[in-house]
Motif scaffolding. Structure first.
Motif, PDB file in Angstrom:
ATOM      1  N   ARG A  12       0.819  -1.215   0.000  1.00 22.44           N
ATOM      2  CA  ARG A  12       0.000   0.000   0.000  1.00 22.44           C
ATOM      3  C   ARG A  12       0.850   1.261   0.000  1.00 22.44           C
ATOM      4  NH1 ARG A  12      -4.280  -1.814   4.681  1.00 22.44           N
ATOM      5  NH2 ARG A  12      -5.546  -3.206   3.383  1.00 22.44           N
ATOM      6  N   THR A  13       2.036   1.193   0.582  1.00 24.44           N
ATOM      7  CA  THR A  13       2.902   2.369   0.691  1.00 24.44           C
ATOM      8  C   THR A  13       4.104   2.293  -0.253  1.00 24.44           C
ATOM      9  OG1 THR A  13       4.102   1.330   2.528  1.00 24.44           O
ATOM     10  CG2 THR A  13       2.250   2.769   3.102  1.00 24.44           C
ATOM     11  N   MET A  14       4.076   1.395  -1.214  1.00 19.22           N
ATOM     12  CA  MET A  14       5.233   1.200  -2.081  1.00 19.22           C
ATOM     13  C   MET A  14       5.533   2.426  -2.942  1.00 19.22           C
ATOM     14  SD  MET A  14       6.723  -2.057  -3.976  1.00 19.22           S
ATOM     15  CE  MET A  14       5.419  -2.575  -4.969  1.00 19.22           C
ATOM     16  N   GLY A  15       4.560   3.268  -3.187  1.00 18.16           N
ATOM     17  CA  GLY A  15       4.800   4.480  -3.965  1.00 18.16           C
ATOM     18  C   GLY A  15       5.876   5.365  -3.356  1.00 18.16           C
ATOM     19  N   ASP A  16       6.092   5.208  -2.046  1.00 19.97           N
ATOM     20  CA  ASP A  16       7.120   5.997  -1.363  1.00 19.97           C
ATOM     21  C   ASP A  16       8.507   5.361  -1.453  1.00 19.97           C
ATOM     22  OD1 ASP A  16       5.131   7.770  -0.591  1.00 19.97           O
ATOM     23  OD2 ASP A  16       4.762   6.720   1.306  1.00 19.97           O
ATOM     24  N   MET A  17       8.573   4.133  -1.935  1.00 22.80           N
ATOM     25  CA  MET A  17       9.857   3.430  -2.065  1.00 22.80           C
ATOM     26  C   MET A  17      10.507   3.782  -3.397  1.00 22.80           C
ATOM     27  SD  MET A  17       9.121  -0.445  -0.862  1.00 22.80           S
ATOM     28  CE  MET A  17       7.991  -0.783   0.460  1.00 22.80           C
ATOM     29  N   PRO A  18      11.811   3.560  -3.508  1.00 26.35           N
ATOM     30  CA  PRO A  18      12.473   3.790  -4.802  1.00 26.35           C
ATOM     31  C   PRO A  18      11.921   2.843  -5.867  1.00 26.35           C
ATOM     32  CG  PRO A  18      14.086   3.380  -3.051  1.00 26.35           C
ATOM     33  CD  PRO A  18      12.736   3.155  -2.469  1.00 26.35           C
ATOM     34  N   ARG A  19      11.770   3.357  -7.079  1.00 30.49           N
ATOM     35  CA  ARG A  19      11.250   2.553  -8.201  1.00 30.49           C
ATOM     36  C   ARG A  19      12.082   1.287  -8.434  1.00 30.49           C
ATOM     37  NH1 ARG A  19       7.467   3.772 -11.509  1.00 30.49           N
ATOM     38  NH2 ARG A  19       6.793   5.695 -12.392  1.00 30.49           N
ATOM     39  N   SER A  20      13.350   1.333  -8.103  1.00 27.53           N
ATOM     40  CA  SER A  20      14.227   0.184  -8.340  1.00 27.53           C
ATOM     41  C   SER A  20      13.788  -1.059  -7.551  1.00 27.53           C
ATOM     42  CB  SER A  20      15.673   0.542  -7.983  1.00 27.53           C
ATOM     43  OG  SER A  20      15.759   0.932  -6.619  1.00 27.53           O
ATOM     44  N   LYS A  21      13.022  -0.884  -6.491  1.00 23.45           N
ATOM     45  CA  LYS A  21      12.572  -2.015  -5.673  1.00 23.45           C
ATOM     46  C   LYS A  21      11.192  -2.543  -6.086  1.00 23.45           C
ATOM     47  CE  LYS A  21      15.080  -0.768  -1.503  1.00 23.45           C
ATOM     48  NZ  LYS A  21      14.981  -0.604  -0.043  1.00 23.45           N
ATOM     49  N   LEU A  52      -2.366  -4.569  -6.197  1.00 25.32           N
ATOM     50  CA  LEU A  52      -1.275  -3.646  -5.862  1.00 25.32           C
ATOM     51  C   LEU A  52       0.009  -4.033  -6.600  1.00 25.32           C
ATOM     52  CD1 LEU A  52      -1.936  -3.207  -2.041  1.00 25.32           C
ATOM     53  CD2 LEU A  52      -2.106  -1.415  -3.797  1.00 25.32           C
ATOM     54  N   ALA A  53       0.304  -5.324  -6.629  1.00 24.95           N
ATOM     55  CA  ALA A  53       1.506  -5.782  -7.334  1.00 24.95           C
ATOM     56  C   ALA A  53       1.392  -5.466  -8.824  1.00 24.95           C
ATOM     57  CB  ALA A  53       1.712  -7.272  -7.111  1.00 24.95           C
ATOM     58  N   PHE A  54       0.225  -5.687  -9.398  1.00 21.68           N
ATOM     59  CA  PHE A  54       0.004  -5.391 -10.815  1.00 21.68           C
ATOM     60  C   PHE A  54       0.197  -3.903 -11.086  1.00 21.68           C
ATOM     61  CE2 PHE A  54      -3.433  -4.614 -14.166  1.00 21.68           C
ATOM     62  CZ  PHE A  54      -2.586  -4.859 -15.229  1.00 21.68           C
ATOM     63  N   ARG A  55      -0.312  -3.062 -10.182  1.00 22.29           N
ATOM     64  CA  ARG A  55      -0.182  -1.604 -10.355  1.00 22.29           C
ATOM     65  C   ARG A  55       1.289  -1.178 -10.429  1.00 22.29           C
ATOM     66  NH1 ARG A  55      -2.375   2.108  -5.720  1.00 22.29           N
ATOM     67  NH2 ARG A  55      -4.337   1.195  -6.379  1.00 22.29           N
ATOM     68  N   PHE A  56       2.143  -1.799  -9.619  1.00 22.99           N
ATOM     69  CA  PHE A  56       3.547  -1.402  -9.601  1.00 22.99           C
ATOM     70  C   PHE A  56       4.395  -2.132 -10.634  1.00 22.99           C
ATOM     71  CE2 PHE A  56       2.104  -0.025  -5.401  1.00 22.99           C
ATOM     72  CZ  PHE A  56       2.502   1.302  -5.464  1.00 22.99           C
ATOM     73  N   LEU A  57       3.967  -3.325 -11.056  1.00 21.78           N
ATOM     74  CA  LEU A  57       4.700  -4.054 -12.098  1.00 21.78           C
ATOM     75  C   LEU A  57       4.442  -3.471 -13.486  1.00 21.78           C
ATOM     76  CD1 LEU A  57       4.486  -7.887 -11.384  1.00 21.78           C
ATOM     77  CD2 LEU A  57       6.540  -6.511 -11.657  1.00 21.78           C
ATOM     78  N   HIS A  58       3.186  -3.140 -13.762  1.00 20.95           N
ATOM     79  CA  HIS A  58       2.780  -2.662 -15.081  1.00 20.95           C
ATOM     80  C   HIS A  58       1.896  -1.419 -14.935  1.00 20.95           C
ATOM     81  CE1 HIS A  58       4.253  -6.472 -16.643  1.00 20.95           C
ATOM     82  NE2 HIS A  58       3.467  -7.111 -15.792  1.00 20.95           N
ATOM     83  N   PRO A  59       2.470  -0.284 -14.542  1.00 14.68           N
ATOM     84  CA  PRO A  59       1.655   0.905 -14.259  1.00 14.68           C
ATOM     85  C   PRO A  59       0.805   1.371 -15.444  1.00 14.68           C
ATOM     86  CG  PRO A  59       3.980   1.319 -13.789  1.00 14.68           C
ATOM     87  CD  PRO A  59       3.869  -0.067 -14.311  1.00 14.68           C
ATOM     88  N   TRP A  60       1.374   1.335 -16.646  1.00 13.87           N
ATOM     89  CA  TRP A  60       0.624   1.805 -17.816  1.00 13.87           C
ATOM     90  C   TRP A  60      -0.550   0.877 -18.113  1.00 13.87           C
ATOM     91  CZ3 TRP A  60      -0.344  -0.147 -22.751  1.00 13.87           C
ATOM     92  CH2 TRP A  60      -0.921   0.766 -23.628  1.00 13.87           C
ATOM     93  N   ARG A  61      -0.296  -0.431 -18.110  1.00 12.20           N
ATOM     94  CA  ARG A  61      -1.368  -1.401 -18.356  1.00 12.20           C
ATOM     95  C   ARG A  61      -2.456  -1.293 -17.286  1.00 12.20           C
ATOM     96  NH1 ARG A  61       2.579  -6.483 -19.609  1.00 12.20           N
ATOM     97  NH2 ARG A  61       3.444  -5.646 -21.525  1.00 12.20           N
ATOM     98  N   TYR A  62      -2.026  -1.087 -16.049  1.00 10.86           N
ATOM     99  CA  TYR A  62      -2.966  -0.944 -14.944  1.00 10.86           C
ATOM    100  C   TYR A  62      -3.886   0.257 -15.193  1.00 10.86           C
ATOM    101  CZ  TYR A  62      -4.759  -0.374 -10.208  1.00 10.86           C
ATOM    102  OH  TYR A  62      -5.589  -0.251  -9.122  1.00 10.86           O
ATOM    103  N   GLN A  63      -3.315   1.387 -15.582  1.00  8.07           N
ATOM    104  CA  GLN A  63      -4.129   2.592 -15.811  1.00  8.07           C
ATOM    105  C   GLN A  63      -5.097   2.408 -16.971  1.00  8.07           C
ATOM    106  OE1 GLN A  63      -1.324   5.778 -16.258  1.00  8.07           O
ATOM    107  NE2 GLN A  63      -1.051   6.046 -14.054  1.00  8.07           N
ATOM    108  N   VAL A  64      -4.643   1.798 -18.061  1.00  5.74           N
ATOM    109  CA  VAL A  64      -5.499   1.575 -19.228  1.00  5.74           C
ATOM    110  C   VAL A  64      -6.666   0.660 -18.853  1.00  5.74           C
ATOM    111  CG1 VAL A  64      -5.587   0.498 -21.514  1.00  5.74           C
ATOM    112  CG2 VAL A  64      -3.689   2.015 -20.930  1.00  5.74           C
ATOM    113  N   LEU A  65      -6.378  -0.442 -18.154  1.00  5.30           N
ATOM    114  CA  LEU A  65      -7.442  -1.363 -17.744  1.00  5.30           C
ATOM    115  C   LEU A  65      -8.381  -0.723 -16.731  1.00  5.30           C
ATOM    116  CD1 LEU A  65      -5.943  -4.944 -17.385  1.00  5.30           C
ATOM    117  CD2 LEU A  65      -7.754  -4.174 -18.890  1.00  5.30           C
TER     118      LEU A  65
END
Length: 169
Positions: A12-21, A52-65
């Motif tokens: 839930r708070t992964m947006g605050d973590m570095p993108r590399s993780k 949540l995992a899908f949102r961070f793995l594939h942000p563009w696909r998540y937004q389109v869907l």
């Protein structure tokens, strides 16, 4: 359970973590934590971890869907209400008490279905589903008969989870 709660909080708070993780943590969540939640019957946690995992793995696909699902949600609201009323009336006509629960497929499960079956969003037919709870196990097939009189099952698409339950019960 504590590890699942911790992972859910981390996702839930992964947006605050570095993108590399993001990729490593999201893959680990999909491969380890979500299946454990599923096996334990924690459906809400399972679905949330996947999305949540899908949102961070594939942000563009998540937004389109997400946008496509939001549009379809508006168009399908009347349809879902009508189906629920028809089902309730059919069971009332049979004097069979039931509890009807509706659910919407998660973005991750829509994405998975599209990927595995090579479908477009408009070809995914089971975005919404209903769970009908009957009082006794023996009422399951009677309820199934009521439903099949109302809606004919698609050949090759019907699965008998009464006789052969899903792995998660």
């Amino acid at each position: 359970l504590i590890k699942l709660a911790d992972r859910t909080h981390n996702m839930r708070t992964m947006g605050d973590m570095p993108r590399s993780k993001w990729q490593r943590i999201s893959n680990e969540t999909l491969e380890i934590y979500a299946p454990i939640a599923h096996r334990l019957g924690l459906n809400f946690t399972y679905r949330e971890l996947q999305d949540l995992a899908f949102r961070f793995l594939h942000p563009w696909r998540y937004q389109v869907l997400d946008k496509a699902l939001s549009k379809s949600r508006g168009r399908r609201t009347d349809f879902i209400g009508r189906v629920q009323r028809e089902v309730e009336e059919s069971f009332n006509d049979q004097h069979m008490p039931v509890r009807i629960l509706g659910r919407e497929k998660t973005l991750y499960s829509v994405y998975q279905k599209m990927e595995t079956k090579h479908l477009t969003f408009s070809q995914v037919t089971d975005i919404y589903g209903f769970r009908i709870v009957v009082p006794e196990l023996t009422d399951c097939y009677t309820g199934l008969g009521v439903l099949h009189q109302l809606y004919k099952p698609l050949p090759g698409k019907f699965r008998d989870y009464v006789a052969i339950p899903k792995v998660n019960g």
